[in-house]
Design an enzyme around this catalytic site. Structure first.
Site, PDB file in Angstrom:
ATOM      1  N   ASN A   4      19.853  44.479  24.925  1.00 48.38           N
ATOM      2  CA  ASN A   4      19.254  45.026  23.708  1.00 48.38           C
ATOM      3  C   ASN A   4      17.739  45.203  23.803  1.00 48.38           C
ATOM      4  OD1 ASN A   4      21.641  45.083  21.824  1.00 48.38           O
ATOM      5  ND2 ASN A   4      21.679  42.927  22.380  1.00 48.38           N
ATOM      6  N   SER A  33       5.799  40.360  20.660  1.00 47.18           N
ATOM      7  CA  SER A  33       5.966  39.129  19.889  1.00 47.18           C
ATOM      8  C   SER A  33       5.020  38.038  20.350  1.00 47.18           C
ATOM      9  CB  SER A  33       7.410  38.636  20.036  1.00 47.18           C
ATOM     10  OG  SER A  33       7.568  37.330  19.519  1.00 47.18           O
ATOM     11  N   TYR A  65      13.635  35.378  25.007  1.00 41.87           N
ATOM     12  CA  TYR A  65      13.225  36.450  24.094  1.00 41.87           C
ATOM     13  C   TYR A  65      11.796  36.888  24.417  1.00 41.87           C
ATOM     14  CZ  TYR A  65      11.521  38.531  19.733  1.00 41.87           C
ATOM     15  OH  TYR A  65      10.929  39.349  18.799  1.00 41.87           O
ATOM     16  N   LYS A 101      10.120  40.550  25.718  1.00 37.28           N
ATOM     17  CA  LYS A 101       8.994  41.249  25.106  1.00 37.28           C
ATOM     18  C   LYS A 101       7.890  41.512  26.133  1.00 37.28           C
ATOM     19  CE  LYS A 101      10.602  41.886  21.032  1.00 37.28           C
ATOM     20  NZ  LYS A 101      10.857  43.267  20.554  1.00 37.28           N
TER      21      LYS A 101
END
EC number: 1.1.1.388
Length: 232
Positions: A60, A85, A122, A126
């Site tokens: 994703n 982020s 995560y 990013k």
């Protein structure tokens, strides 16, 4: 474009319903159809969970972002704003710096010139998105701005949470910041997306200078419990 249909109240009156696409960011055909005739992209899609597993962030967040860049370049998009982020640099928050770095007057600042230092997978995804942006800017001349978003909450800063109050981004300032990403002229940039908080360890100087960002909110205008000072 969103994976699930938007409610009517989330679609601005100026947006024609036929211009709203419901699709997965990894669906190449849908992404390319959505890019047709587009001047600028604000890419917010992906798995936002800090604890997201590798298979999800790979599909994703990394593959999906590459798909977006590729389609944008082929469609002649001029500007691409990537929602990065705070997790891309979360490991700078070391035990010898915290919690002092979350407090007013502490001098430590990240300004976007530092290397990524992710705090989770995560954050890795990013950081990968920022690097993809560097590649597509250098090789395809698309303008790219990466916004390392802090802690986005609507009506007040995170309650009783020093870190969240130091990186608070209000809805109003968030909307203004991404509007600046569409209107400003830039090449390749990394900026921080937070409000003008007294507590801060992210510098917003670059966002001000390059994008014309002028945030209006400050977590210091609220109590530690999240109540407006004029009502406390």
């Amino acid at each position: 474009m969103d994976r699930e249909p938007l409610s009517d109240e989330k679609i601005p009156e100026s947006v024609d319903p036929t211009d709203v696409y419901v699709a997965d960011v990894t669906d190449e055909t849908a992404v390319r159809n959505a890019m047709d005739g587009v001047y600028a992209v604000i890419h917010l899609a992906g798995d936002p969970r800090p604890e997201a597993p590798w298979d999800s962030v790979l599909r994703n967040n990394i593959d999906g972002t590459q798909q977006m860049f590729d389609a944008a370049v082929d469609a002649g998009v001029e500007k691409f704003a990537f929602a990065s982020s705070n997790h891309a640099v979360g490991a700078y928050e070391t035990t010898d710096r915290t919690p002092d770095m979350y407090r007013p007057h502490h001098e430590f600042r990240l300004d976007g010139t530092e290397l990524p230092r992710p705090s989770n997978l995560y954050g890795v995804s990013k950081a990968a998105g920022e690097t993809l942006g560097r590649y597509y800017h250098d090789h395809h001349d698309i303008s790219v701005v990466n916004v390392r978003i802090g802690n986005l909450t609507q009506h007040h800063p995170p309650k009783e949470y020093e870190r969240g109050q130091a990186m608070w981004l209000s809805y109003r300032d968030c909307a203004h910041l991404f509007e600046c990403c569409i209107e400003a002229d830039y090449d390749y940039e990394i900026v921080y997306g937070i409000s003008d908080n007294d507590r801060k360890y992210y510098s917003i100087d670059r966002a001000r200078a390059v994008l014309g960002y002028d945030p209006q909110d400050n977590s210091a205008e609220f109590t530690f419990e999240g109540e407006p000072l004029d009502e406390a």
